[in-house]
Design a protein around this motif. Structure first.
Motif, PDB file in Angstrom:
ATOM      1  N   LYS A  95     -20.153  22.965  25.270  1.00  0.00           N
ATOM      2  CA  LYS A  95     -20.606  23.228  23.907  1.00  0.00           C
ATOM      3  C   LYS A  95     -19.539  22.844  22.895  1.00  0.00           C
ATOM      4  O   LYS A  95     -19.834  22.329  21.819  1.00  0.00           O
ATOM      5  CB  LYS A  95     -20.965  24.704  23.756  1.00  0.00           C
ATOM      6  N   ARG A  96     -18.277  23.060  23.235  1.00  0.00           N
ATOM      7  CA  ARG A  96     -17.184  22.710  22.335  1.00  0.00           C
ATOM      8  C   ARG A  96     -17.132  21.192  22.102  1.00  0.00           C
ATOM      9  O   ARG A  96     -16.964  20.730  20.975  1.00  0.00           O
ATOM     10  CB  ARG A  96     -15.863  23.199  22.936  1.00  0.00           C
ATOM     11  N   ILE A  97     -17.275  20.426  23.158  1.00  0.00           N
ATOM     12  CA  ILE A  97     -17.243  18.969  23.030  1.00  0.00           C
ATOM     13  C   ILE A  97     -18.452  18.467  22.252  1.00  0.00           C
ATOM     14  O   ILE A  97     -18.327  17.617  21.362  1.00  0.00           O
ATOM     15  CB  ILE A  97     -17.182  18.316  24.427  1.00  0.00           C
ATOM     16  N   ASP A  98     -19.624  18.985  22.560  1.00  0.00           N
ATOM     17  CA  ASP A  98     -20.826  18.577  21.828  1.00  0.00           C
ATOM     18  C   ASP A  98     -20.717  18.922  20.352  1.00  0.00           C
ATOM     19  O   ASP A  98     -21.171  18.163  19.486  1.00  0.00           O
ATOM     20  CB  ASP A  98     -22.060  19.246  22.437  1.00  0.00           C
ATOM     21  N   VAL A 102     -21.168  16.367  17.302  1.00  0.00           N
ATOM     22  CA  VAL A 102     -22.204  16.603  16.291  1.00  0.00           C
ATOM     23  C   VAL A 102     -21.607  16.562  14.889  1.00  0.00           C
ATOM     24  O   VAL A 102     -22.122  15.896  13.981  1.00  0.00           O
ATOM     25  CB  VAL A 102     -22.897  17.957  16.525  1.00  0.00           C
ATOM     26  N   GLN A 103     -20.493  17.240  14.704  1.00  0.00           N
ATOM     27  CA  GLN A 103     -19.867  17.281  13.386  1.00  0.00           C
ATOM     28  C   GLN A 103     -19.279  15.924  13.004  1.00  0.00           C
ATOM     29  O   GLN A 103     -19.289  15.544  11.830  1.00  0.00           O
ATOM     30  CB  GLN A 103     -18.800  18.372  13.360  1.00  0.00           C
ATOM     31  N   VAL A 172     -31.139  13.581  18.279  1.00  0.00           N
ATOM     32  CA  VAL A 172     -30.841  14.945  18.702  1.00  0.00           C
ATOM     33  C   VAL A 172     -31.379  15.909  17.646  1.00  0.00           C
ATOM     34  O   VAL A 172     -31.040  15.793  16.463  1.00  0.00           O
ATOM     35  CB  VAL A 172     -29.327  15.151  18.889  1.00  0.00           C
ATOM     36  N   ILE A 173     -32.206  16.853  18.087  1.00  0.00           N
ATOM     37  CA  ILE A 173     -32.843  17.774  17.152  1.00  0.00           C
ATOM     38  C   ILE A 173     -32.616  19.218  17.587  1.00  0.00           C
ATOM     39  O   ILE A 173     -32.467  19.506  18.779  1.00  0.00           O
ATOM     40  CB  ILE A 173     -34.360  17.501  17.048  1.00  0.00           C
ATOM     41  N   PRO A 174     -32.594  20.147  16.631  1.00  0.00           N
ATOM     42  CA  PRO A 174     -32.467  21.570  16.955  1.00  0.00           C
ATOM     43  C   PRO A 174     -33.820  22.139  17.401  1.00  0.00           C
ATOM     44  O   PRO A 174     -34.862  21.481  17.224  1.00  0.00           O
ATOM     45  CB  PRO A 174     -32.009  22.187  15.637  1.00  0.00           C
ATOM     46  N   SER A 215     -31.396  20.358  21.385  1.00  0.00           N
ATOM     47  CA  SER A 215     -30.155  21.074  21.676  1.00  0.00           C
ATOM     48  C   SER A 215     -29.921  22.151  20.633  1.00  0.00           C
ATOM     49  O   SER A 215     -29.957  21.882  19.433  1.00  0.00           O
ATOM     50  CB  SER A 215     -28.965  20.104  21.694  1.00  0.00           C
ATOM     51  N   SER A 216     -29.697  23.382  21.087  1.00  0.00           N
ATOM     52  CA  SER A 216     -29.376  24.454  20.151  1.00  0.00           C
ATOM     53  C   SER A 216     -28.042  24.195  19.484  1.00  0.00           C
ATOM     54  O   SER A 216     -27.763  24.715  18.397  1.00  0.00           O
ATOM     55  CB  SER A 216     -29.341  25.808  20.888  1.00  0.00           C
ATOM     56  N   ASN A 217     -27.215  23.362  20.108  1.00  0.00           N
ATOM     57  CA  ASN A 217     -25.913  23.047  19.540  1.00  0.00           C
ATOM     58  C   ASN A 217     -26.029  22.120  18.338  1.00  0.00           C
ATOM     59  O   ASN A 217     -25.062  21.915  17.606  1.00  0.00           O
ATOM     60  CB  ASN A 217     -25.013  22.402  20.597  1.00  0.00           C
ATOM     61  N   ALA A 218     -27.210  21.545  18.119  1.00  0.00           N
ATOM     62  CA  ALA A 218     -27.420  20.703  16.944  1.00  0.00           C
ATOM     63  C   ALA A 218     -27.313  21.518  15.665  1.00  0.00           C
ATOM     64  O   ALA A 218     -27.154  20.977  14.578  1.00  0.00           O
ATOM     65  CB  ALA A 218     -28.790  20.027  17.010  1.00  0.00           C
ATOM     66  N   ASP A 219     -27.392  22.830  15.795  1.00  0.00           N
ATOM     67  CA  ASP A 219     -27.275  23.704  14.635  1.00  0.00           C
ATOM     68  C   ASP A 219     -25.817  23.955  14.251  1.00  0.00           C
ATOM     69  O   ASP A 219     -25.549  24.545  13.211  1.00  0.00           O
ATOM     70  CB  ASP A 219     -27.927  25.064  14.902  1.00  0.00           C
ATOM     71  N   ALA A 220     -24.879  23.556  15.089  1.00  0.00           N
ATOM     72  CA  ALA A 220     -23.475  23.893  14.878  1.00  0.00           C
ATOM     73  C   ALA A 220     -22.976  23.419  13.519  1.00  0.00           C
ATOM     74  O   ALA A 220     -22.971  22.231  13.225  1.00  0.00           O
ATOM     75  CB  ALA A 220     -22.618  23.281  15.986  1.00  0.00           C
ATOM     76  N   GLY A 221     -22.552  24.363  12.689  1.00  0.00           N
ATOM     77  CA  GLY A 221     -21.990  24.015  11.390  1.00  0.00           C
ATOM     78  C   GLY A 221     -23.002  23.490  10.411  1.00  0.00           C
ATOM     79  O   GLY A 221     -22.655  22.765   9.484  1.00  0.00           O
ATOM     80  N   ALA A 222     -24.275  23.843  10.577  1.00  0.00           N
ATOM     81  CA  ALA A 222     -25.295  23.329   9.674  1.00  0.00           C
ATOM     82  C   ALA A 222     -25.085  23.828   8.258  1.00  0.00           C
ATOM     83  O   ALA A 222     -24.407  24.820   8.019  1.00  0.00           O
ATOM     84  CB  ALA A 222     -26.686  23.731  10.176  1.00  0.00           C
ATOM     85  N   GLY A 223     -25.664  23.113   7.305  1.00  0.00           N
ATOM     86  CA  GLY A 223     -25.453  23.424   5.897  1.00  0.00           C
ATOM     87  C   GLY A 223     -26.116  24.705   5.440  1.00  0.00           C
ATOM     88  O   GLY A 223     -26.860  25.348   6.171  1.00  0.00           O
TER      89      GLY A 223
END
Length: 284
Positions: A95-98, A102-103, A172-174, A215-223
Protein backbone atom coordinates in the motif's frame (compact mmCIF):
# COMPACT_ATOMS: atom_id res chain seq x y z
CA UNK A 1 3.79 -13.42 -1.74
CA UNK A 2 1.50 -11.27 0.41
CA UNK A 3 3.25 -8.16 -0.88
CA UNK A 4 2.88 -9.10 -4.55
CA UNK A 5 -0.75 -10.07 -4.03
CA UNK A 6 -1.67 -6.59 -2.83
CA UNK A 7 0.16 -4.47 -5.40
CA UNK A 8 -2.01 -2.75 -8.02
CA UNK A 9 -0.45 0.33 -9.63
CA UNK A 10 3.10 -0.96 -9.06
CA UNK A 11 2.29 -3.83 -11.42
CA UNK A 12 1.10 -1.45 -14.15
CA UNK A 13 4.06 0.93 -14.48
CA UNK A 14 7.61 0.23 -15.60
CA UNK A 15 9.61 -1.63 -12.95
CA UNK A 16 13.39 -1.89 -12.72
CA UNK A 17 15.44 -4.05 -10.40
CA UNK A 18 18.47 -2.45 -8.76
CA UNK A 19 18.93 -5.25 -6.25
CA UNK A 20 22.47 -5.88 -5.09
CA UNK A 21 23.77 -2.67 -6.68
CA UNK A 22 25.49 0.17 -4.84
CA UNK A 23 24.54 3.84 -5.05
CA UNK A 24 21.49 5.94 -4.29
CA UNK A 25 20.66 7.20 -7.81
CA UNK A 26 19.74 5.48 -11.07
CA UNK A 27 20.24 7.40 -14.33
CA UNK A 28 17.78 6.33 -17.02
CA UNK A 29 18.30 7.52 -20.63
CA UNK A 30 15.32 9.46 -21.93
CA UNK A 31 15.50 9.55 -25.75
CA UNK A 32 13.02 11.71 -27.64
CA UNK A 33 10.81 10.39 -30.42
CA UNK A 34 12.29 10.72 -33.90
CA UNK A 35 10.75 11.45 -37.30
CA UNK A 36 11.21 9.48 -40.51
CA UNK A 37 13.08 11.29 -43.30
CA UNK A 38 12.68 11.00 -47.05
CA UNK A 39 15.59 9.20 -48.73
CA UNK A 40 16.91 10.71 -51.97
CA UNK A 41 18.86 8.59 -54.38
CA UNK A 42 22.67 8.72 -53.87
CA UNK A 43 22.26 10.97 -50.79
CA UNK A 44 23.33 9.92 -47.31
CA UNK A 45 20.72 9.07 -44.74
CA UNK A 46 19.51 11.80 -42.38
CA UNK A 47 20.85 11.28 -38.89
CA UNK A 48 18.61 12.07 -35.94
CA UNK A 49 20.49 13.96 -33.25
CA UNK A 50 20.24 12.43 -29.79
CA UNK A 51 19.33 14.72 -26.92
CA UNK A 52 21.33 12.64 -24.40
CA UNK A 53 18.91 13.60 -21.66
CA UNK A 54 18.62 11.46 -18.55
CA UNK A 55 16.11 11.00 -15.78
CA UNK A 56 17.49 10.53 -12.29
CA UNK A 57 15.64 8.23 -9.93
CA UNK A 58 16.55 8.76 -6.29
CA UNK A 59 16.31 5.60 -4.21
CA UNK A 60 15.28 7.38 -1.07
CA UNK A 61 12.21 5.55 0.21
CA UNK A 62 12.89 3.05 2.98
CA UNK A 63 9.84 1.70 4.79
CA UNK A 64 9.57 -0.97 7.45
CA UNK A 65 6.89 -2.90 9.34
CA UNK A 66 7.78 -4.28 12.77
CA UNK A 67 6.01 -6.29 15.45
CA UNK A 68 7.16 -7.70 18.78
CA UNK A 69 5.71 -11.14 19.43
CA UNK A 70 6.06 -11.67 23.16
CA UNK A 71 6.65 -15.18 24.50
CA UNK A 72 3.39 -15.23 26.43
CA UNK A 73 1.53 -14.38 23.25
CA UNK A 74 3.49 -16.95 21.28
CA UNK A 75 2.55 -19.61 23.81
CA UNK A 76 -1.07 -18.69 24.37
CA UNK A 77 -2.18 -17.28 21.02
CA UNK A 78 -3.27 -19.17 17.95
CA UNK A 79 -0.53 -20.39 15.63
CA UNK A 80 -1.99 -18.19 12.90
CA UNK A 81 -0.69 -15.03 14.63
CA UNK A 82 2.64 -15.03 12.79
CA UNK A 83 0.83 -15.69 9.54
CA UNK A 84 -1.37 -12.65 10.14
CA UNK A 85 1.63 -10.42 10.80
CA UNK A 86 3.31 -11.63 7.62
CA UNK A 87 0.19 -10.98 5.52
CA UNK A 88 -0.31 -7.59 7.17
CA UNK A 89 3.31 -6.59 6.52
CA UNK A 90 2.95 -7.42 2.83
CA UNK A 91 -0.26 -5.40 2.61
CA UNK A 92 1.17 -2.39 4.47
CA UNK A 93 4.32 -2.19 2.33
CA UNK A 94 2.44 -2.76 -0.93
CA UNK A 95 0.00 0.00 0.00
CA UNK A 96 2.88 2.36 0.74
CA UNK A 97 4.42 1.84 -2.70
CA UNK A 98 1.09 2.17 -4.48
CA UNK A 99 0.40 5.39 -2.56
CA UNK A 100 3.69 6.91 -3.73
CA UNK A 101 2.89 6.01 -7.34
CA UNK A 102 -0.70 7.30 -7.12
CA UNK A 103 0.45 10.64 -5.75
CA UNK A 104 3.25 10.86 -8.31
CA UNK A 105 0.77 10.23 -11.12
CA UNK A 106 -1.52 13.00 -9.96
CA UNK A 107 1.40 15.40 -9.73
CA UNK A 108 1.85 15.16 -13.53
CA UNK A 109 -1.11 17.53 -13.85
CA UNK A 110 0.57 20.19 -11.72
CA UNK A 111 -0.27 19.10 -8.19
CA UNK A 112 2.34 18.83 -5.46
CA UNK A 113 3.43 15.27 -4.69
CA UNK A 114 2.05 14.00 -1.40
CA UNK A 115 -0.53 16.76 -0.93
CA UNK A 116 -4.26 17.26 -1.52
CA UNK A 117 -3.50 20.02 -4.01
CA UNK A 118 -5.43 18.71 -7.02
CA UNK A 119 -7.49 21.85 -7.64
CA UNK A 120 -6.82 24.49 -10.28
CA UNK A 121 -4.19 27.18 -10.02
CA UNK A 122 -2.80 29.98 -12.16
CA UNK A 123 -0.05 27.64 -13.35
CA UNK A 124 -1.96 24.62 -14.60
CA UNK A 125 -5.11 22.55 -14.50
CA UNK A 126 -4.51 19.70 -12.13
CA UNK A 127 -7.66 17.61 -12.41
CA UNK A 128 -11.01 17.52 -14.15
CA UNK A 129 -14.41 16.67 -12.75
CA UNK A 130 -15.87 13.32 -13.66
CA UNK A 131 -19.09 14.66 -15.18
CA UNK A 132 -17.55 15.96 -18.42
CA UNK A 133 -13.77 15.63 -18.19
CA UNK A 134 -13.27 19.26 -19.23
CA UNK A 135 -14.32 21.31 -16.19
CA UNK A 136 -11.42 22.09 -13.86
CA UNK A 137 -11.78 20.49 -10.46
CA UNK A 138 -11.86 22.89 -7.51
CA UNK A 139 -11.66 21.43 -4.02
CA UNK A 140 -12.62 24.77 -2.45
CA UNK A 141 -16.01 24.92 -4.15
CA UNK A 142 -16.21 21.12 -4.05
CA UNK A 143 -17.45 20.77 -7.62
CA UNK A 144 -16.77 17.03 -7.65
CA UNK A 145 -19.07 14.96 -9.84
CA UNK A 146 -19.67 11.29 -10.52
CA UNK A 147 -17.73 9.63 -13.34
CA UNK A 148 -19.43 9.53 -16.75
CA UNK A 149 -18.74 7.97 -20.11
CA UNK A 150 -18.09 11.42 -21.61
CA UNK A 151 -15.36 12.15 -19.05
CA UNK A 152 -13.67 8.82 -19.69
CA UNK A 153 -13.68 9.35 -23.45
CA UNK A 154 -12.33 12.90 -23.06
CA UNK A 155 -9.50 11.64 -20.87
CA UNK A 156 -8.67 8.94 -23.41
CA UNK A 157 -8.52 11.66 -26.06
CA UNK A 158 -5.87 13.52 -24.05
CA UNK A 159 -3.66 10.44 -24.21
CA UNK A 160 -4.42 10.07 -27.93
CA UNK A 161 -3.54 13.73 -28.56
CA UNK A 162 -0.17 13.13 -26.86
CA UNK A 163 0.49 10.17 -29.17
CA UNK A 164 0.52 7.73 -26.26
CA UNK A 165 0.52 4.08 -27.45
CA UNK A 166 -2.75 2.20 -27.02
CA UNK A 167 -1.02 -0.86 -25.62
CA UNK A 168 -0.07 -0.57 -21.96
CA UNK A 169 -2.71 1.95 -20.89
CA UNK A 170 -4.45 1.60 -17.54
CA UNK A 171 -7.31 3.18 -15.62
CA UNK A 172 -7.21 2.98 -11.81
CA UNK A 173 -10.45 3.89 -10.04
CA UNK A 174 -11.61 4.00 -6.41
CA UNK A 175 -14.52 1.84 -5.15
CA UNK A 176 -16.97 4.74 -5.49
CA UNK A 177 -16.23 5.00 -9.23
CA UNK A 178 -16.53 1.25 -9.68
CA UNK A 179 -19.96 1.48 -8.09
CA UNK A 180 -20.85 4.19 -10.62
CA UNK A 181 -19.64 2.15 -13.59
CA UNK A 182 -21.56 -0.92 -12.50
CA UNK A 183 -24.73 1.17 -12.52
CA UNK A 184 -24.32 2.38 -16.11
CA UNK A 185 -25.82 0.18 -18.81
CA UNK A 186 -22.99 1.22 -21.10
CA UNK A 187 -20.52 -0.80 -19.05
CA UNK A 188 -22.60 -3.94 -18.82
CA UNK A 189 -22.62 -4.16 -22.61
CA UNK A 190 -19.79 -4.63 -25.08
CA UNK A 191 -17.86 -1.53 -23.94
CA UNK A 192 -16.95 -3.13 -20.62
CA UNK A 193 -15.70 -6.70 -20.76
CA UNK A 194 -14.54 -8.62 -17.69
CA UNK A 195 -11.87 -11.26 -18.13
CA UNK A 196 -13.24 -13.52 -15.39
CA UNK A 197 -9.78 -14.58 -14.24
CA UNK A 198 -8.59 -11.21 -12.93
CA UNK A 199 -5.12 -12.04 -14.26
CA UNK A 200 -3.69 -8.84 -12.78
CA UNK A 201 -4.44 -7.78 -9.24
CA UNK A 202 -7.54 -5.63 -8.96
CA UNK A 203 -8.48 -5.84 -12.66
CA UNK A 204 -12.24 -5.68 -13.12
CA UNK A 205 -12.49 -5.54 -16.91
CA UNK A 206 -11.54 -3.90 -20.18
CA UNK A 207 -12.90 -0.50 -21.15
CA UNK A 208 -12.37 0.80 -24.71
CA UNK A 209 -9.43 -1.59 -24.98
CA UNK A 210 -7.91 -0.36 -21.70
CA UNK A 211 -7.54 -2.40 -18.51
CA UNK A 212 -9.55 -1.05 -15.56
CA UNK A 213 -8.44 -1.63 -11.98
CA UNK A 214 -10.32 -0.95 -8.76
CA UNK A 215 -8.24 -0.01 -5.74
CA UNK A 216 -9.19 1.51 -2.40
CA UNK A 217 -5.70 2.98 -2.41
CA UNK A 218 -6.77 5.25 -5.28
CA UNK A 219 -8.33 7.39 -2.58
CA UNK A 220 -4.95 8.05 -0.94
CA UNK A 221 -4.49 11.78 -0.45
CA UNK A 222 -7.59 12.69 -2.43
CA UNK A 223 -8.66 16.32 -2.59
CA UNK A 224 -11.13 18.21 -0.44
CA UNK A 225 -9.81 16.62 2.74
CA UNK A 226 -10.35 13.15 1.36
CA UNK A 227 -14.04 13.68 0.60
CA UNK A 228 -13.49 13.58 -3.16
CA UNK A 229 -12.22 10.53 -5.02
CA UNK A 230 -9.58 10.67 -7.74
CA UNK A 231 -9.24 8.37 -10.76
CA UNK A 232 -5.98 7.87 -12.61
CA UNK A 233 -5.50 7.10 -16.31
CA UNK A 234 -2.15 6.62 -18.00
CA UNK A 235 0.44 4.43 -19.66
CA UNK A 236 3.02 2.05 -18.21
CA UNK A 237 5.90 4.25 -19.45
CA UNK A 238 4.65 7.27 -17.52
CA UNK A 239 6.38 6.22 -14.27
CA UNK A 240 9.09 3.89 -13.08
CA UNK A 241 9.53 1.96 -9.84
CA UNK A 242 13.14 1.06 -9.01
CA UNK A 243 13.60 -1.55 -6.28
CA UNK A 244 17.02 -1.74 -4.64
CA UNK A 245 15.86 -3.95 -1.79
CA UNK A 246 12.86 -6.16 -2.33
CA UNK A 247 10.65 -7.18 0.54
CA UNK A 248 12.91 -8.57 3.25
CA UNK A 249 11.58 -10.31 6.36
CA UNK A 250 13.74 -10.87 9.44
CA UNK A 251 13.23 -12.13 12.99
CA UNK A 252 15.40 -11.75 16.08
CA UNK A 253 14.83 -12.97 19.61
CA UNK A 254 15.00 -10.09 22.12
CA UNK A 255 15.76 -11.53 25.53
CA UNK A 256 15.29 -8.18 27.28
CA UNK A 257 11.68 -8.19 26.09
CA UNK A 258 11.18 -11.98 26.17
CA UNK A 259 9.82 -11.82 22.70
CA UNK A 260 10.64 -12.13 19.00
CA UNK A 261 11.06 -9.03 16.85
CA UNK A 262 9.60 -9.43 13.37
CA UNK A 263 10.53 -6.82 10.75
CA UNK A 264 9.81 -6.53 7.04
CA UNK A 265 11.24 -3.67 4.97
CA UNK A 266 11.87 -2.46 1.44
CA UNK A 267 14.01 0.22 -0.26
CA UNK A 268 12.92 1.82 -3.53
CA UNK A 269 12.44 4.99 -5.57
CA UNK A 270 9.75 6.29 -7.94
CA UNK A 271 10.01 8.84 -10.73
CA UNK A 272 8.07 10.27 -13.67
CA UNK A 273 9.44 8.97 -16.99
CA UNK A 274 7.28 10.38 -19.77
CA UNK A 275 4.93 13.15 -18.80
CA UNK A 276 3.30 13.01 -22.23
CA UNK A 277 2.00 9.61 -21.16
CA UNK A 278 0.99 11.01 -17.81
CA UNK A 279 -2.03 9.62 -16.00
CA UNK A 280 -4.82 12.17 -15.96
CA UNK A 281 -6.56 12.70 -12.64
CA UNK A 282 -10.31 12.73 -12.99
CA UNK A 283 -12.47 13.54 -10.01
CA UNK A 284 -15.10 10.97 -9.32
Amino acid sequence: AAYKKNLVLANLVKKMSFKGKKGDTVNIPSPARGNASAKAATDAVTLIAESDTQIQVLINKHYEYSRLIEDIVEVQALTSLRSFYTEDAGYALAKRIDTDLVQLGRAFNGATVGTDDYATSAASTKAYVGSDGTTAYNSTSSNAAALTDAAIRRTIQRLDDNDVPMDGRFFVIPPSSRNTLMGLARYTEQAFIGNGDAIRNGEIGQLYGMAVFASSNADAGAGNGGADRICLMGHRDSMVLVEQLGIRSQTQYKQEYLGTLFTADTLYGVKALRTAASPTATNA
